[in-house]
Design a protein around this motif. Structure first.
Motif, mmCIF file in Angstrom:
data_model
loop_
_atom_site.group_PDB
_atom_site.id
_atom_site.type_symbol
_atom_site.label_atom_id
_atom_site.label_comp_id
_atom_site.label_asym_id
_atom_site.label_seq_id
_atom_site.Cartn_x
_atom_site.Cartn_y
_atom_site.Cartn_z
ATOM 1 N N SER A 151 0.832 -1.214 0.000
ATOM 2 C CA SER A 151 0.000 0.000 0.000
ATOM 3 C C SER A 151 0.861 1.257 0.000
ATOM 4 C CB SER A 151 -0.955 0.006 1.198
ATOM 5 O OG SER A 151 -0.249 -0.022 2.415
ATOM 6 N N GLU A 188 1.958 1.760 -3.550
ATOM 7 C CA GLU A 188 0.829 2.262 -4.338
ATOM 8 C C GLU A 188 0.649 3.762 -4.128
ATOM 9 O OE1 GLU A 188 -2.076 -1.658 -4.669
ATOM 10 O OE2 GLU A 188 -2.193 -0.374 -2.888
ATOM 11 N N ASP A 220 1.054 6.642 -6.998
ATOM 12 C CA ASP A 220 0.009 7.640 -7.255
ATOM 13 C C ASP A 220 0.596 9.043 -7.297
ATOM 14 O OD1 ASP A 220 -2.027 5.796 -7.466
ATOM 15 O OD2 ASP A 220 -2.717 6.024 -5.389
ATOM 16 N N LEU A 265 1.201 1.108 -12.172
ATOM 17 C CA LEU A 265 1.608 -0.212 -11.714
ATOM 18 C C LEU A 265 0.984 -1.261 -12.620
ATOM 19 C CD1 LEU A 265 3.020 -1.991 -9.590
ATOM 20 C CD2 LEU A 265 0.934 -1.842 -8.209
#
Length: 243
Positions: free
Chosen positions: A205, A208, A212, A218
């Motif tokens: 996470s 991620e 962003d 990804l």
């Protein structure tokens, strides 16, 4: 060297003891991973690859034997000096800070063997991903091969003694403030040494979130060097493919 020292990795990675401690790394496994990865990415001979945090160049050198034009970069001057003995027309090594973009474009940028998350400044994790993105050509792929932090923490070995080349390395591991620490103590030639490795326990996470912010796409996530599906509880690696 104290664990709060700035850029601890620049000192520890530059010592011969770092390479002694980790000299038994599995080169067969590393080469097999490079075979699998380059096949998966459909990289053709002659394409340009940037190996970020290349160390003494074991991945770079092998990738070059596969026919790729390879640039290996690392912050450690000693490691680059060692690797440079293998330089040829399609293999070169440079001292470079991977938080900053390189001056060329590549078909692939590889950051391998948990060579990420060492930074004293949190923003440098994001800066590195932004730099990788800027180093890719229009069809290029970024690859980060990181530890699966959740698995590592769950299976952390608090203490062990590892003897290599007659040196007994006393190793202590612990989690503190979101970082996994490895304290390394040993004596050589009647002199005591103490080094600390510190790696941010970055999770899927977290990556991620970085992606962003960096406007990175990804594409795939794998959990081992055979590129099997990632499972946060059982996978040993966190291998991210992006562009």
């Amino acid at each position: 060297m104290l664990k709060d020292s700035k850029m601890w990795y620049a000192s520890w990675f530059d010592t011969p003891y770092y390479h002694i401690l980790y000299k038994d790394r599995n080169d067969i496994e590393a080469r097999s991973f490079m075979d699998t990865l380059t096949n998966y990415l459909s990289l053709e001979q002659g394409e340009k690859i940037l190996d970020l945090a290349c160390g003494k160049g074991r991945h770079s050198i092998y990738l070059n034997t596969l026919g790729y034009d390879v640039t290996g970069v690392d912050l450690s001057k000693n490691s680059i000096e060692y690797a440079s003995q293998y330089t040829n027309k399609t293999l070169r090594f440079k001292v470079h800070d991977m938080c900053k973009p390189y001056s060329e474009k590549f078909s692939a940028v590889f950051n391998l063997f948990t060579s990420f998350g060492y930074f004293d400044k949190e923003e440098d994790n994001l800066n590195t991903i932004k730099a990788i993105k800027s180093d890719l050509n229009d069809h290029g792929f970024g690859v980060i091969d990181f530890m699966n932090s959740e698995y590592v923490i769950e299976n952390l070995v608090p203490e062990e003694v590892k003897e290599v080349n007659g040196i007994k390395f006393k190793i202590k591991r612990f989690l503190e403030d979101g970082y996994i620490y490895k304290e390394i103590r040993f004596n050589d030639n009647n002199e005591d040494f103490f080094f600390t490795e510190r790696v941010k326990a970055i999770t899927m996470s977290d990556f991620e979130n970085y992606f962003d912010q960096a406007d990175v796409n990804l594409l795939d996530v794998f959990g081992d060097y055979q590129l099997q599906k990632f499972n946060k509880k059982t996978s040993t690696r966190l291998i991210l493919i992006f562009k």
